[in-house]
Motif scaffolding. Structure first.
Motif, PDB file in Angstrom:
ATOM      1  N   ASP A  89      14.158   3.141  -7.745  1.00 44.09           N
ATOM      2  CA  ASP A  89      14.798   2.040  -7.006  1.00 44.09           C
ATOM      3  C   ASP A  89      13.345   2.279  -5.890  1.00 44.09           C
ATOM      4  O   ASP A  89      12.602   1.772  -5.198  1.00 44.09           O
ATOM      5  CB  ASP A  89      14.988   1.207  -6.739  1.00 44.09           C
ATOM      6  N   LEU A  90      14.325   3.483  -5.059  1.00 40.11           N
ATOM      7  CA  LEU A  90      13.087   4.428  -3.438  1.00 40.11           C
ATOM      8  C   LEU A  90      12.031   4.693  -4.110  1.00 40.11           C
ATOM      9  O   LEU A  90      11.107   3.766  -3.535  1.00 40.11           O
ATOM     10  CB  LEU A  90      13.872   5.042  -3.283  1.00 40.11           C
ATOM     11  N   ALA A  91      11.425   5.461  -5.225  1.00 41.01           N
ATOM     12  CA  ALA A  91      10.678   5.822  -6.004  1.00 41.01           C
ATOM     13  C   ALA A  91       9.377   4.637  -6.195  1.00 41.01           C
ATOM     14  O   ALA A  91       8.270   4.849  -5.588  1.00 41.01           O
ATOM     15  CB  ALA A  91      10.622   6.286  -6.820  1.00 41.01           C
ATOM     16  N   LYS A  92      10.015   3.411  -6.809  1.00 42.23           N
ATOM     17  CA  LYS A  92       9.285   2.703  -6.735  1.00 42.23           C
ATOM     18  C   LYS A  92       8.824   1.784  -5.638  1.00 42.23           C
ATOM     19  O   LYS A  92       7.824   1.545  -5.424  1.00 42.23           O
ATOM     20  CB  LYS A  92      10.069   1.303  -8.076  1.00 42.23           C
ATOM     21  N   LYS A  93       9.417   2.229  -4.759  1.00 40.40           N
ATOM     22  CA  LYS A  93       9.164   1.127  -3.352  1.00 40.40           C
ATOM     23  C   LYS A  93       7.837   2.333  -2.273  1.00 40.40           C
ATOM     24  O   LYS A  93       7.097   1.351  -2.319  1.00 40.40           O
ATOM     25  CB  LYS A  93      10.537   0.155  -2.668  1.00 40.40           C
ATOM     26  N   GLU A  94       8.178   3.100  -2.636  1.00 40.05           N
ATOM     27  CA  GLU A  94       7.733   4.358  -1.956  1.00 40.05           C
ATOM     28  C   GLU A  94       5.686   4.002  -2.731  1.00 40.05           C
ATOM     29  O   GLU A  94       5.131   3.874  -2.037  1.00 40.05           O
ATOM     30  CB  GLU A  94       7.804   5.516  -1.734  1.00 40.05           C
ATOM     31  N   LYS A  95       6.022   3.922  -3.995  1.00 43.02           N
ATOM     32  CA  LYS A  95       4.613   3.590  -4.812  1.00 43.02           C
ATOM     33  C   LYS A  95       4.110   2.910  -4.109  1.00 43.02           C
ATOM     34  O   LYS A  95       3.005   2.253  -4.424  1.00 43.02           O
ATOM     35  CB  LYS A  95       5.330   3.883  -6.255  1.00 43.02           C
ATOM     36  N   LEU A  96       4.722   1.525  -4.780  1.00 38.80           N
ATOM     37  CA  LEU A  96       4.721  -0.088  -3.768  1.00 38.80           C
ATOM     38  C   LEU A  96       4.036  -0.073  -2.658  1.00 38.80           C
ATOM     39  O   LEU A  96       2.537  -0.424  -3.119  1.00 38.80           O
ATOM     40  CB  LEU A  96       5.453  -0.598  -4.073  1.00 38.80           C
ATOM     41  N   ILE A  97       4.415   0.972  -2.135  1.00 35.21           N
ATOM     42  CA  ILE A  97       4.146   0.706  -0.490  1.00 35.21           C
ATOM     43  C   ILE A  97       2.352   1.444  -0.281  1.00 35.21           C
ATOM     44  O   ILE A  97       1.615   0.743   0.448  1.00 35.21           O
ATOM     45  CB  ILE A  97       4.856   1.597   0.412  1.00 35.21           C
ATOM     46  N   ALA A  98       2.461   2.704  -1.243  1.00 35.00           N
ATOM     47  CA  ALA A  98       1.687   3.553  -1.683  1.00 35.00           C
ATOM     48  C   ALA A  98       0.561   2.502  -1.729  1.00 35.00           C
ATOM     49  O   ALA A  98      -1.123   3.068  -1.616  1.00 35.00           O
ATOM     50  CB  ALA A  98       1.553   4.796  -2.239  1.00 35.00           C
ATOM     51  N   ASP A  99       0.660   2.290  -2.656  1.00 28.06           N
ATOM     52  CA  ASP A  99      -0.578   1.408  -3.815  1.00 28.06           C
ATOM     53  C   ASP A  99      -1.134  -0.059  -2.966  1.00 28.06           C
ATOM     54  O   ASP A  99      -2.036  -0.349  -2.579  1.00 28.06           O
ATOM     55  CB  ASP A  99       0.119   0.473  -4.773  1.00 28.06           C
ATOM     56  N   LEU A 100      -0.004  -0.618  -2.482  1.00 26.18           N
ATOM     57  CA  LEU A 100      -0.580  -1.611  -0.974  1.00 26.18           C
ATOM     58  C   LEU A 100      -1.651  -0.957  -0.062  1.00 26.18           C
ATOM     59  O   LEU A 100      -2.846  -1.743   0.414  1.00 26.18           O
ATOM     60  CB  LEU A 100       0.511  -2.203  -0.345  1.00 26.18           C
ATOM     61  N   GLU A 101      -1.178   0.374   0.594  1.00 22.88           N
ATOM     62  CA  GLU A 101      -1.681   0.653   1.442  1.00 22.88           C
ATOM     63  C   GLU A 101      -3.517   0.940   1.337  1.00 22.88           C
ATOM     64  O   GLU A 101      -4.501   1.124   1.647  1.00 22.88           O
ATOM     65  CB  GLU A 101      -0.677   1.910   2.236  1.00 22.88           C
ATOM     66  N   PHE A 102      -3.225   1.472  -0.062  1.00 21.51           N
ATOM     67  CA  PHE A 102      -4.728   2.026  -0.860  1.00 21.51           C
ATOM     68  C   PHE A 102      -5.073   0.513  -0.448  1.00 21.51           C
ATOM     69  O   PHE A 102      -6.182   1.008  -0.833  1.00 21.51           O
ATOM     70  CB  PHE A 102      -4.376   2.793  -1.901  1.00 21.51           C
ATOM     71  N   LYS A 103      -5.100   0.096  -1.235  1.00 25.99           N
ATOM     72  CA  LYS A 103      -5.785  -1.330  -1.684  1.00 25.99           C
ATOM     73  C   LYS A 103      -5.767  -1.728  -0.291  1.00 25.99           C
ATOM     74  O   LYS A 103      -7.183  -2.780  -0.180  1.00 25.99           O
ATOM     75  CB  LYS A 103      -4.795  -2.696  -2.158  1.00 25.99           C
ATOM     76  N   LEU A 104      -5.283  -2.140   0.612  1.00 27.22           N
ATOM     77  CA  LEU A 104      -5.915  -1.910   1.786  1.00 27.22           C
ATOM     78  C   LEU A 104      -6.654  -1.291   2.503  1.00 27.22           C
ATOM     79  O   LEU A 104      -7.851  -1.766   3.518  1.00 27.22           O
ATOM     80  CB  LEU A 104      -4.635  -2.620   2.758  1.00 27.22           C
ATOM     81  N   ALA A 105      -6.913   0.203   1.640  1.00 27.92           N
ATOM     82  CA  ALA A 105      -7.838   0.643   2.740  1.00 27.92           C
ATOM     83  C   ALA A 105      -8.830   0.022   2.047  1.00 27.92           C
ATOM     84  O   ALA A 105     -10.778   0.828   2.918  1.00 27.92           O
ATOM     85  CB  ALA A 105      -6.776   1.887   2.554  1.00 27.92           C
ATOM     86  N   LYS A 106      -9.150  -0.007   0.725  1.00 34.21           N
ATOM     87  CA  LYS A 106      -9.787  -0.225  -0.116  1.00 34.21           C
ATOM     88  C   LYS A 106     -11.540  -1.010   0.323  1.00 34.21           C
ATOM     89  O   LYS A 106     -11.838  -1.380   0.288  1.00 34.21           O
ATOM     90  CB  LYS A 106      -9.580   0.057  -1.516  1.00 34.21           C
ATOM     91  N   ALA A 107     -10.145  -2.136   1.022  1.00 35.47           N
ATOM     92  CA  ALA A 107     -10.656  -3.564   1.349  1.00 35.47           C
ATOM     93  C   ALA A 107     -11.588  -3.256   2.195  1.00 35.47           C
ATOM     94  O   ALA A 107     -11.869  -3.551   2.939  1.00 35.47           O
ATOM     95  CB  ALA A 107      -9.285  -4.603   1.339  1.00 35.47           C
ATOM     96  N   ASN A 108     -10.701  -2.415   3.268  1.00 38.18           N
ATOM     97  CA  ASN A 108     -10.981  -1.813   4.269  1.00 38.18           C
ATOM     98  C   ASN A 108     -12.682  -1.477   4.199  1.00 38.18           C
ATOM     99  O   ASN A 108     -13.299  -2.066   5.020  1.00 38.18           O
ATOM    100  CB  ASN A 108     -10.012  -1.765   5.321  1.00 38.18           C
ATOM    101  N   LYS A 109     -12.853  -0.150   3.774  1.00 38.90           N
ATOM    102  CA  LYS A 109     -13.934   0.388   3.180  1.00 38.90           C
ATOM    103  C   LYS A 109     -14.693  -0.260   2.658  1.00 38.90           C
ATOM    104  O   LYS A 109     -16.242  -0.066   2.833  1.00 38.90           O
ATOM    105  CB  LYS A 109     -13.404   1.349   2.045  1.00 38.90           C
ATOM    106  N   GLN A 110     -15.005  -1.792   1.814  1.00 37.23           N
ATOM    107  CA  GLN A 110     -15.364  -2.181   1.452  1.00 37.23           C
ATOM    108  C   GLN A 110     -16.029  -2.921   2.668  1.00 37.23           C
ATOM    109  O   GLN A 110     -17.224  -3.503   2.180  1.00 37.23           O
ATOM    110  CB  GLN A 110     -15.237  -3.233   0.094  1.00 37.23           C
ATOM    111  N   ALA A 111     -15.014  -3.944   2.827  1.00 39.65           N
ATOM    112  CA  ALA A 111     -15.930  -4.530   3.608  1.00 39.65           C
ATOM    113  C   ALA A 111     -16.757  -3.722   5.150  1.00 39.65           C
ATOM    114  O   ALA A 111     -17.834  -4.030   5.485  1.00 39.65           O
ATOM    115  CB  ALA A 111     -14.624  -5.033   4.363  1.00 39.65           C
ATOM    116  N   LYS A 112     -16.377  -2.386   6.093  1.00 38.70           N
ATOM    117  CA  LYS A 112     -17.168  -1.393   6.294  1.00 38.70           C
ATOM    118  C   LYS A 112     -18.263  -1.364   5.397  1.00 38.70           C
ATOM    119  O   LYS A 112     -19.915  -1.256   5.810  1.00 38.70           O
ATOM    120  CB  LYS A 112     -16.408  -0.027   6.252  1.00 38.70           C
ATOM    121  N   LEU A 113     -18.889  -1.010   3.758  1.00 41.60           N
ATOM    122  CA  LEU A 113     -19.908  -1.075   3.639  1.00 41.60           C
ATOM    123  C   LEU A 113     -20.615  -1.808   3.092  1.00 41.60           C
ATOM    124  O   LEU A 113     -21.795  -1.971   3.142  1.00 41.60           O
ATOM    125  CB  LEU A 113     -19.334   0.127   1.988  1.00 41.60           C
ATOM    126  N   SER A 114     -19.416  -3.289   2.836  1.00 46.02           N
ATOM    127  CA  SER A 114     -20.714  -4.414   2.834  1.00 46.02           C
ATOM    128  C   SER A 114     -21.906  -4.620   3.687  1.00 46.02           C
ATOM    129  O   SER A 114     -22.887  -5.574   4.411  1.00 46.02           O
ATOM    130  CB  SER A 114     -20.098  -5.286   2.745  1.00 46.02           C
TER     131      SER A 114
END
Length: 445
Positions: A89-114
């Motif tokens: 369960d902890l591993a799933k939550k860590e992965k979920l957090i990492a995925d959310l951080e990844f999506k957030l960073a990607k969104a910020n990156k895309q916003a910056k690129l735009s």
């Protein structure tokens, strides 16, 4: 006669009576012994009953203990299952957090690129290659930004002239559509002198090539310069800062370093290494380049701590810290260019966040936070040099030992650290800006 006979009879009767009395007395004694035996037998029977009762009680107690042990074993097994479930369960939550951080960073990156899409859309423009060639021993390391067509020509020529085993290809072709017309000639000119330079650097920015390092004689320096000018484009300037042993620099007695002795000193000389400063300024990449020439002594550099010894000996003989100038080959800049050396030295970013601590701030690496940093320190990884040299398996073992098992950016840590080891702050910032949450989105492995 009759009286005598009567007396005799009386005597006989008295004798018989005496015998009868003795017999009766013996029978009474036997009865007493028999009674005593019967009493002892009865007491033993009672004791046997008591022992049987105790044995039954022991069997009952053992049965109770077996039952309790079985219950505890079951409880332990249940706890183990719950613990495994919690870890998953902890591993799933860590992965979920990492995925959310990844999506957030990607969104910020895309916003910056735009926001800068107008400038990014001009992909046909040339990117300044900032060519860097590092000579050490028989190997050369090529790095810089070049288009794929120039990359293929240059690497083909290098493999043909030097052998693929002597080429460390770090040239970047990603997202580069074209290069300045002089790029190919500059790289080919650098390759043409690879047999003549054993510890040197060829660096080009814009229209100037700066050549630094150490050679054995002025004749060697002139020979290298002539070869480079023969291939170099006419619009490119050449600044030859090669230093001559015995003239521009003093040759050190490398045998003072434990582990070199008279056997390896000639080997190091043949690789262009003459001073403590050169060894003290080796990066991990330099170590890997020079290691191949040491034959059966490849492990001595780390085991005998040559770099540490060389630094201490340089301080001892020259009363100063050895000056290492960024990507400069040997850490030595000739007195012919001392002003440039000072400028280069002052602009180089510091590798350590704590002066004299012997540690680097590993949290500068994108993807390494306080917890990851603590895990790496516990595993003995405290500097950018150690981080660059560590394999992915070693890094995963370090974080697993700290109870963590999910680090999606781990694959890029070594490359990020290399920029800092080489003092390439600009390259580090460009690379981390390209990454998303520490991940290389172009890496599909």
């Amino acid at each position: 006669m009759k009286l005598e006979a009567s007396n005799k009879r009386v005597a006989e009767l008295e004798k018989e009576l005496s015998i009868a009395k003795q017999s009766a007395a013996g029978s009474s004694k036997d009865d007493a012994e028999l009674a005593k035996l019967r009493a002892e037998l009865k007491a033993r029977d009672e004791r046997i009953k008591e022992l049987k009762s105790d044995l039954e009680a022991i069997d009952t107690g053992r049965s109770d203990l077996d039952s309790e042990l079985e219950a505890r074993s079951t409880a332990i097994a249940d706890f183990g299952l719950k613990l495994d479930a919690s870890k998953k369960d902890l591993a799933k939550k860590e992965k979920l957090i990492a995925d959310l951080e990844f999506k957030l960073a990607k969104a910020n990156k895309q916003a910056k690129l735009s926001k800068s899409s107008s400038s990014q859309s001009q992909s046909s423009k040339s990117i300044n290659p900032d060519i860097h060639v590092r000579y050490l021993g028989d190997k050369i390391r090529l790095s810089g930004n070049v288009s794929s067509d120039i990359h293929d020509k240059v690497i083909s020529k290098a493999n043909k002239d030097l052998g693929s085993q002597n080429i460390i290809n770090e040239l970047n072709t990603k997202n580069i559509s074209s290069s300045p017309k002089w790029t190919e000639s500059s790289l080919l000119s650098a390759i043409s002198v690879s047999r003549d330079l054993k510890d040197a650097s060829f660096e080009q920015k814009d229209n100037t090539v700066v050549l630094t390092g150490i050679v054995a004689s002025e004749k060697d320096s002139d020979k290298v310069e002539a070869k480079i000018r023969k291939h170099l484009a006419s619009e490119i300037k050449l600044n030859n800062r090669l230093s001559v042993v015995g003239k521009d620099i003093k040759q050190d007695d490398l045998k003072e370093i434990k582990g070199i002795a008279s056997v390896l000193e000639p080997v190091l000389h043949s690789n262009g290494v003459y001073t403590f400063r050169q060894i003290a300024c080796w990066t991990q990449s330099d170590v890997e380049q020079v290691r191949a020439s040491l034959g059966g002594f490849k492990g001595r550099i780390e085991r005998e701590e040559w770099i540490r010894q060389a630094r201490e000996l340089h301080i001892k003989h020259y009363n100063e810290e050895p000056k290492c100038y960024g990507n400069n080959a040997s850490g030595f800049v000739s007195s012919k260019s001392s002003d440039s050396a000072k400028s280069s030295s002052s602009s180089r970013p510091s590798k350590s966040s704590k002066k004299g601590s012997g540690r680097d701030d590993l949290t500068r690496i994108e993807g390494i936070g306080p917890k990851m940093n603590k895990a790496l320190l516990a595993a003995g990884i405290s500097t950018f040099v150690q981080l660059e040299a560590a394999s992915e398996d070693e890094l995963r073992a370090a974080i697993n030992a700290a109870g963590m098992n999910f680090a999606p950016s781990l694959k890029t840590w070594s490359k990020q650290a290399k920029y800092l080891v080489d003092g390439d702050e600009k390259g580090f910032l460009e690379y981390t800006d390209y990454l998303i949450a520490g991940r290389d989105i172009g890496d599909k492995s």
